[in-house]
Design an enzyme around this catalytic site. Structure first.
Site, PDB file in Angstrom:
ATOM      1  N   LYS A 179      13.577  38.756  32.374  1.00 33.66           N
ATOM      2  CA  LYS A 179      14.728  39.060  33.229  1.00 33.66           C
ATOM      3  C   LYS A 179      15.363  37.716  33.521  1.00 33.66           C
ATOM      4  O   LYS A 179      14.943  36.986  34.416  1.00 33.66           O
ATOM      5  CB  LYS A 179      14.247  39.730  34.523  1.00 33.66           C
ATOM      6  CG  LYS A 179      15.237  40.723  35.112  1.00 33.66           C
ATOM      7  CD  LYS A 179      16.558  40.114  35.518  1.00 33.66           C
ATOM      8  CE  LYS A 179      16.483  39.400  36.843  1.00 33.66           C
ATOM      9  NZ  LYS A 179      17.669  38.575  37.106  1.00 33.66           N
ATOM     10  N   GLU A 255       6.143  29.183  39.979  1.00 34.42           N
ATOM     11  CA  GLU A 255       6.612  27.802  40.170  1.00 34.42           C
ATOM     12  C   GLU A 255       7.823  27.918  41.087  1.00 34.42           C
ATOM     13  O   GLU A 255       8.867  28.438  40.679  1.00 34.42           O
ATOM     14  CB  GLU A 255       6.953  27.194  38.818  1.00 34.42           C
ATOM     15  CG  GLU A 255       6.879  25.697  38.847  1.00 34.42           C
ATOM     16  CD  GLU A 255       8.237  25.103  38.902  1.00 34.42           C
ATOM     17  OE1 GLU A 255       8.673  24.798  40.039  1.00 34.42           O
ATOM     18  OE2 GLU A 255       8.861  24.952  37.845  1.00 34.42           O
ATOM     19  N   CYS A 289      14.050  21.757  40.374  1.00 31.21           N
ATOM     20  CA  CYS A 289      13.083  21.944  41.461  1.00 31.21           C
ATOM     21  C   CYS A 289      12.276  20.677  41.710  1.00 31.21           C
ATOM     22  O   CYS A 289      11.686  20.507  42.765  1.00 31.21           O
ATOM     23  CB  CYS A 289      12.167  23.114  41.149  1.00 31.21           C
ATOM     24  SG  CYS A 289      11.192  22.848  39.688  1.00 31.21           S
ATOM     25  N   GLU A 391      15.273  23.075  51.237  1.00 35.09           N
ATOM     26  CA  GLU A 391      15.702  22.825  49.849  1.00 35.09           C
ATOM     27  C   GLU A 391      17.190  23.132  49.722  1.00 35.09           C
ATOM     28  O   GLU A 391      17.635  24.229  50.050  1.00 35.09           O
ATOM     29  CB  GLU A 391      14.909  23.713  48.880  1.00 35.09           C
ATOM     30  CG  GLU A 391      15.258  23.439  47.425  1.00 35.09           C
ATOM     31  CD  GLU A 391      14.491  24.305  46.430  1.00 35.09           C
ATOM     32  OE1 GLU A 391      13.919  23.748  45.484  1.00 35.09           O
ATOM     33  OE2 GLU A 391      14.472  25.545  46.597  1.00 35.09           O
TER      34      GLU A 391
HETATM   35  N1  LIG Z   1      13.383  26.332  40.059  1.00 34.58           N
HETATM   36  C1  LIG Z   1      13.625  26.493  41.312  1.00 34.58           C
HETATM   37  O1  LIG Z   1      12.878  26.090  42.134  1.00 34.58           O
HETATM   38  C2  LIG Z   1      14.851  27.192  41.680  1.00 34.58           C
HETATM   39  C3  LIG Z   1      15.207  27.291  42.994  1.00 34.58           C
HETATM   40  N2  LIG Z   1      16.332  27.908  43.327  1.00 34.58           N
HETATM   41  C4  LIG Z   1      16.679  27.948  44.736  1.00 34.58           C
HETATM   42  O2  LIG Z   1      16.868  29.280  45.084  1.00 34.58           O
HETATM   43  C5  LIG Z   1      18.144  29.449  45.676  1.00 34.58           C
HETATM   44  C6  LIG Z   1      18.682  30.799  45.317  1.00 34.58           C
HETATM   45  O3  LIG Z   1      18.932  30.878  43.921  1.00 34.58           O
HETATM   46  P1  LIG Z   1      18.679  32.229  43.171  1.00 34.58           P
HETATM   47  O4  LIG Z   1      19.155  32.211  41.800  1.00 34.58           O
HETATM   48  O5  LIG Z   1      19.185  33.349  44.030  1.00 34.58           O
HETATM   49  O6  LIG Z   1      17.089  32.204  43.080  1.00 34.58           O
HETATM   50  P2  LIG Z   1      16.130  33.388  43.066  1.00 34.58           P
HETATM   51  O7  LIG Z   1      14.767  32.879  43.257  1.00 34.58           O
HETATM   52  O8  LIG Z   1      16.603  34.436  44.018  1.00 34.58           O
HETATM   53  O9  LIG Z   1      16.335  33.991  41.606  1.00 34.58           O
HETATM   54  C7  LIG Z   1      15.540  33.650  40.515  1.00 34.58           C
HETATM   55  C8  LIG Z   1      15.313  34.905  39.672  1.00 34.58           C
HETATM   56  O10 LIG Z   1      14.631  35.885  40.424  1.00 34.58           O
HETATM   57  C9  LIG Z   1      15.323  37.135  40.351  1.00 34.58           C
HETATM   58  N3  LIG Z   1      15.037  37.863  41.572  1.00 34.58           N
HETATM   59  C10 LIG Z   1      15.587  37.679  42.787  1.00 34.58           C
HETATM   60  N4  LIG Z   1      15.020  38.529  43.669  1.00 34.58           N
HETATM   61  C11 LIG Z   1      14.105  39.259  42.999  1.00 34.58           C
HETATM   62  C12 LIG Z   1      13.205  40.297  43.358  1.00 34.58           C
HETATM   63  N5  LIG Z   1      13.128  40.754  44.608  1.00 34.58           N
HETATM   64  N6  LIG Z   1      12.421  40.824  42.408  1.00 34.58           N
HETATM   65  C13 LIG Z   1      12.475  40.371  41.147  1.00 34.58           C
HETATM   66  N7  LIG Z   1      13.311  39.412  40.747  1.00 34.58           N
HETATM   67  C14 LIG Z   1      14.108  38.838  41.653  1.00 34.58           C
HETATM   68  C15 LIG Z   1      16.760  36.712  40.155  1.00 34.58           C
HETATM   69  O11 LIG Z   1      17.532  37.775  39.649  1.00 34.58           O
HETATM   70  C16 LIG Z   1      16.598  35.561  39.193  1.00 34.58           C
HETATM   71  O12 LIG Z   1      16.402  36.036  37.885  1.00 34.58           O
HETATM   72  C17 LIG Z   1      18.960  28.292  45.153  1.00 34.58           C
HETATM   73  O13 LIG Z   1      19.998  27.985  46.005  1.00 34.58           O
HETATM   74  C18 LIG Z   1      17.941  27.213  45.060  1.00 34.58           C
HETATM   75  O14 LIG Z   1      17.810  26.578  46.293  1.00 34.58           O
HETATM   76  C19 LIG Z   1      17.120  28.502  42.397  1.00 34.58           C
HETATM   77  C20 LIG Z   1      16.813  28.443  41.061  1.00 34.58           C
HETATM   78  C21 LIG Z   1      15.652  27.738  40.591  1.00 34.58           C
HETATM   79  O1  LIG Z   2       8.895  22.529  32.648  1.00 34.75           O
HETATM   80  C1  LIG Z   2       9.653  21.583  32.877  1.00 34.75           C
HETATM   81  O2  LIG Z   2       9.629  20.580  32.190  1.00 34.75           O
HETATM   82  C2  LIG Z   2      10.663  21.628  33.938  1.00 34.75           C
HETATM   83  C3  LIG Z   2      10.549  22.373  34.987  1.00 34.75           C
HETATM   84  C4  LIG Z   2      11.599  22.420  35.967  1.00 34.75           C
HETATM   85  C5  LIG Z   2      11.660  23.398  36.864  1.00 34.75           C
HETATM   86  O3  LIG Z   2      10.677  24.279  36.971  1.00 34.75           O
HETATM   87  C6  LIG Z   2      12.820  23.660  37.739  1.00 34.75           C
HETATM   88  O4  LIG Z   2      13.680  22.817  37.870  1.00 34.75           O
HETATM   89  O5  LIG Z   2      12.887  24.769  38.274  1.00 34.75           O
END
Ligand SMILES: NC(=O)C1=CN([C@@H]2O[C@H](COP(=O)(O)OP(=O)(O)OC[C@H]3O[C@@H](n4cnc5c(N)ncnc54)[C@H](O)[C@@H]3O)[C@@H](O)[C@H]2O)C=CC1
Ligand SMILES: O=C(O)/C=C/C=C(\O)C(=O)O
Length: 487
Positions: A179, A255, A289, A391
């Site tokens: 997804k 993660e 992240c 964050e």
């Molecule tokens: N790698 C990381 O640590 C990331 C952190 N973020 C943080 O999260 C904040 C929100 O971004 P979003 O894209 O809304 O992140 P999110 O964590 O809500 O979304 C990530 C994924 O999870 C899915 N998702 C959301 N709620 C769900 C649920 N209840 N069940 C199953 N799947 C679900 C979303 O459709 C997307 O595919 C950002 O502003 C940022 O601060 C966002 C993206 C990556």
């Molecule tokens: O697997 C990596 O090399 C990078 C990971 C980075 C994230 O998980 C992120 O920015 O969400």
């Protein structure tokens, strides 16, 4: 005729339209560039059924050597279609071409090769013992796939983070249902074509598009036919997914978010430290992240460091993906831009000194509608300030001085998160002590985001559950069975 790009679901080897679509907009100018077909309960259920059938079919019976060959072919095909993957990722994210061509797409291919090689070469344990009756027994361990794995992905490194999970999951003999983030549907869809081209059996790799709650994400995580869920994204989303996975006691690998510290000691190689923190604060427009939104610099070099980082931030060229020399692209969406700008406002309201940035850059023409923000540096805030605690996921950092190593450790650890830290020092003793004392899953010394795919990757505290990478991925993607034979 609708000529707009259509992002279809990929179910049982076929591209599937659903009639219920949402818009995909380009971050560089906010123009609609495609329609994404949202999967409903029926499509998700069909994908789970196809996945279960694939486990019983050719894929489930395939030798590990053949599976590894096919995954190498997937990687080769990604590389053959490198430019298509690159353009798809650039259109979805708006990130600089130089970044995606050096990190995102190559890692998309590498993630298949590394795990194909690992599963072929990693042994399982075996023990011999004397039994109570004086005889002998031999135990050996065998790995079997978890089954149907739900892969829920974020938008910041779409292909890289998706394949980081799909690669090991398939190498271990699972089937996956991906997804992708609603913001970045393109590369996961394109990968469906690659799977068909190289002959991955139907139902092994599938993609369902949509949102989280009451959409494909929730339908997938709540489906009892899904045996495990791997997720990268926000900590609160992780909590929701964990609640869904509790039904049936299904394993999760998470993660999650971070509020990572960068720590610069006065003895660090100054230029390297400034260059390193420039990357860790601003790369991918701060949407990593692992990024450092809290920077602590030892007092003797504090003023010089702030001035040098300011100069680096102001030298970053802000612009769209294809413009030469661009160092900072847009944020992913209007919503995310509003979130980041709300933190820029909060920092000022809480009394920050704005060293540079703090707003929106002037952009020419259509790019004025893009989600660009200025790289931003603050000083002078107490550790209780919102931009130091929460964050943001934007191109920004707060810099504070510290005096002693103990103080640096306390500052770095004063967060609920525990993903990563980057420490800059030329003293090996300091480096080792800091690495041991900071409560995170990942410590980089005199480096940042330097990756060896054989190593464990993941976070402590609220930053995750479990580790993936190298043999550690096998822990999640397989069930380990012990067989004891009484001789
Ligand atoms: N790698 C990381 O640590 C990331 C952190 N973020 C943080 O999260 C904040 C929100 O971004 P979003 O894209 O809304 O992140 P999110 O964590 O809500 O979304 C990530 C994924 O999870 C899915 N998702 C959301 N709620 C769900 C649920 N209840 N069940 C199953 N799947 C679900 C979303 O459709 C997307 O595919 C950002 O502003 C940022 O601060 C966002 C993206 C990556
Ligand atoms: O697997 C990596 O090399 C990078 C990971 C980075 C994230 O998980 C992120 O920015 O969400």
């Amino acid at each position: 005729m609708n000529t707009m790009k259509q992002f279809l679901n990929f179910i049982n080897g076929e591209f599937v339209a659903t009639g219920k679509t949402f818009e995909k907009r380009a971050p560089v100018n906010n123009q609609v560039i495609g329609q994404v077909h949202e999967a409903g309960q029926a499509e998700v259920d069909a994908a789970v059924a196809a996945g279960r059938a694939a486990l019983k079919g050719e894929w489930g019976k395939m030798s590990v050597v053949r599976r590894a060959e096919l995954l190498h072919a997937v990687a080769d095909e990604i590389n053959r279609r490198f430019d298509e993957f690159l353009e798809a990722e650039l259109a979805d994210t708006g990130k600089p071409r130089s970044l995606a061509s050096h990190i995102d797409i190559p890692r998309g291919a590498a993630n298949f090769k590394i795990f194909a090689d690992i599963v072929k070469n990693v042994p399982t344990e075996s023990f011999q013992m004397t039994t109570p009756d004086g005889g002998t027994a031999i135990s050996y361990a065998a790995r079997s796939p978890l089954g149907v794995v739900g892969v829920i992905c974020p938008w910041n490194l779409p292909l890289l983070l998706m394949t980081w999970k799909v690669g090991p999951a398939l190498a271990c003999g699972n089937v996956v249902i991906v997804k992708p983030s609603e913001e970045t549907p393109a590369t996961a869809t394109l990968l469906g074509e690659v799977m068909n081209t190289v002959g991955i059996p139907k139902g092994v790799y599938q993609v369902v598009h949509g949102f989280g709650p009451n959409s494909a994400g929730e339908f997938l995580t709540k489906n009892p036919g899904v045996n495990g869920i791997t997720f990268t994204g926000e900590t609160r989303t992780g909590e929701a997914i964990m609640a869904a996975a509790a039904k049936g006691v299904r394993p999760v690998s998470f993660e999650l978010g971070g509020k990572n510290a960068g720590v610069v000691f006065a003895d660090a190689d100054f230029e390297k430290a400034v260059a390193g923190i420039t990357r860790s604060a601003f790369e991918n427009c701060g949407q990593v992240c692992l990024g450092t939104e809290r920077v602590y610099v030892q007092r003797p070099i504090f003023d010089k460091f702030v001035a040098a980082l300011k100069a680096k931030a102001e030298a970053l060229k802000v612009g769209p993906s294809h413009e030469p020399g661009v160092g900072l692209g847009p944020l992913i969406s209007a919503e995310h831009k509003a979130k980041v700008l709300s933190y820029y406002a909060k920092a000022q309201a809480e009394g920050a000194t704005v060293v540079t940035g703090g707003g929106v850059p002037e952009m020419p023409g259509e790019f004025a509608n893009g989600h660009f923000v200025q790289p931003t540096i603050w000083t002078g805030l107490p550790e209780t300030a919102s931009v130091i605690r929460e964050e943001i996921f934007g191109p920004c950092c707060h810099i504070a001085p510290f005096d002693t190593e103990e103080e640096a450790v306390a500052l770095a650890n004063a967060t609920d998160y525990g993903l990563a830290t980057t420490v800059w020092t030329q003293d090996l003793g300091t480096a080792h002590r800091m690495a041991s004392a900071i409560d995170v899953g990942l410590v980089w010394i005199n480096s940042w985001f330097l990756r060896d795919l054989r190593t464990a990757f993941g976070g402590a505290k609220a930053s995750g559950i479990g580790r993936e990478g190298g043999v550690h991925s096998l822990e999640f993607y397989t069930e380990l069975k012990n067989v004891m034979i009484k001789l």
